[in-house]
Design a protein around this motif. Structure first.
Motif, PDB file in Angstrom:
ATOM      1  N   TYR A   2       0.844  -1.188   0.000  1.00 27.18           N
ATOM      2  CA  TYR A   2       0.000   0.000   0.000  1.00 27.18           C
ATOM      3  C   TYR A   2       0.883   1.243   0.000  1.00 27.18           C
ATOM      4  O   TYR A   2       1.956   1.246   0.602  1.00 27.18           O
ATOM      5  CB  TYR A   2      -0.902   0.023   1.234  1.00 27.18           C
ATOM      6  CG  TYR A   2      -2.109  -0.866   1.092  1.00 27.18           C
ATOM      7  CD1 TYR A   2      -3.347  -0.329   0.787  1.00 27.18           C
ATOM      8  CD2 TYR A   2      -1.993  -2.235   1.256  1.00 27.18           C
ATOM      9  CE1 TYR A   2      -4.460  -1.137   0.649  1.00 27.18           C
ATOM     10  CE2 TYR A   2      -3.092  -3.059   1.120  1.00 27.18           C
ATOM     11  CZ  TYR A   2      -4.333  -2.510   0.814  1.00 27.18           C
ATOM     12  OH  TYR A   2      -5.414  -3.316   0.678  1.00 27.18           O
ATOM     13  N   THR A  16       5.418   3.662   1.586  1.00 21.82           N
ATOM     14  CA  THR A  16       4.659   2.438   1.351  1.00 21.82           C
ATOM     15  C   THR A  16       4.774   1.511   2.551  1.00 21.82           C
ATOM     16  O   THR A  16       5.673   1.663   3.389  1.00 21.82           O
ATOM     17  CB  THR A  16       5.180   1.690   0.116  1.00 21.82           C
ATOM     18  OG1 THR A  16       6.555   1.370   0.314  1.00 21.82           O
ATOM     19  CG2 THR A  16       5.033   2.524  -1.138  1.00 21.82           C
ATOM     20  N   GLU A  20      -2.452  -2.523   4.677  1.00 22.33           N
ATOM     21  CA  GLU A  20      -3.155  -1.291   4.990  1.00 22.33           C
ATOM     22  C   GLU A  20      -3.002  -0.915   6.463  1.00 22.33           C
ATOM     23  O   GLU A  20      -2.823   0.258   6.793  1.00 22.33           O
ATOM     24  CB  GLU A  20      -4.632  -1.443   4.625  1.00 22.33           C
ATOM     25  CG  GLU A  20      -5.393  -0.123   4.705  1.00 22.33           C
ATOM     26  CD  GLU A  20      -6.852  -0.274   4.313  1.00 22.33           C
ATOM     27  OE1 GLU A  20      -7.372  -1.409   4.331  1.00 22.33           O
ATOM     28  OE2 GLU A  20      -7.470   0.751   4.004  1.00 22.33           O
ATOM     29  N   ARG A  54      -3.490   4.056  -1.516  1.00 20.60           N
ATOM     30  CA  ARG A  54      -3.971   3.187  -2.587  1.00 20.60           C
ATOM     31  C   ARG A  54      -3.204   1.875  -2.527  1.00 20.60           C
ATOM     32  O   ARG A  54      -2.073   1.831  -2.043  1.00 20.60           O
ATOM     33  CB  ARG A  54      -3.792   3.836  -3.950  1.00 20.60           C
ATOM     34  CG  ARG A  54      -2.346   3.969  -4.378  1.00 20.60           C
ATOM     35  CD  ARG A  54      -2.216   4.799  -5.650  1.00 20.60           C
ATOM     36  NE  ARG A  54      -0.803   4.882  -6.051  1.00 20.60           N
ATOM     37  CZ  ARG A  54      -0.288   4.151  -7.057  1.00 20.60           C
ATOM     38  NH1 ARG A  54      -1.024   3.319  -7.739  1.00 20.60           N
ATOM     39  NH2 ARG A  54       0.991   4.268  -7.366  1.00 20.60           N
ATOM     40  N   GLU A  55      -3.856   0.846  -3.037  1.00 23.56           N
ATOM     41  CA  GLU A  55      -3.194  -0.444  -3.079  1.00 23.56           C
ATOM     42  C   GLU A  55      -2.383  -0.530  -4.360  1.00 23.56           C
ATOM     43  O   GLU A  55      -2.853  -0.153  -5.428  1.00 23.56           O
ATOM     44  CB  GLU A  55      -4.222  -1.571  -3.034  1.00 23.56           C
ATOM     45  CG  GLU A  55      -3.563  -2.925  -2.935  1.00 23.56           C
ATOM     46  CD  GLU A  55      -4.573  -4.050  -2.741  1.00 23.56           C
ATOM     47  OE1 GLU A  55      -5.787  -3.781  -2.817  1.00 23.56           O
ATOM     48  OE2 GLU A  55      -4.134  -5.178  -2.518  1.00 23.56           O
TER      49      GLU A  55
END
Ligand SMILES: [Zn+2]
Length: 63
Positions: A2, A16, A20, A54-55
């Motif tokens: 993520y 990153t 999540e 965002r993934e």
């Protein structure tokens, strides 16, 4: 994986994390340290989730 990208116009931080939950922990640290929001409200957390993270699909696995 993520990715977080801070939505603030005065802040270009991005980083990153593998999932999540881990990312949101880092995001909480970031807003506390950089934006002086030690206790984000639920609506702020939801806003951050909707707008700044965002993934990243991982197509290739190493190892
Ligand atoms: Zn920021």
């Amino acid at each position: 994986m993520y990715e977080f990208r801070c939505g603030s116009p005065v802040c270009r931080t991005s980083f990153t994390a593998p999932d999540e939950d881990a990312l949101m922990i880092e995001v909480a640290r970031h807003v506390a340290a950089r934006h002086r929001i030690p206790k984000p409200t639920k609506s702020l957390v939801q806003f951050l989730k909707d707008n700044t993270i965002r993934e990243i699909p991982s197509t290739a696995k190493t190892g």
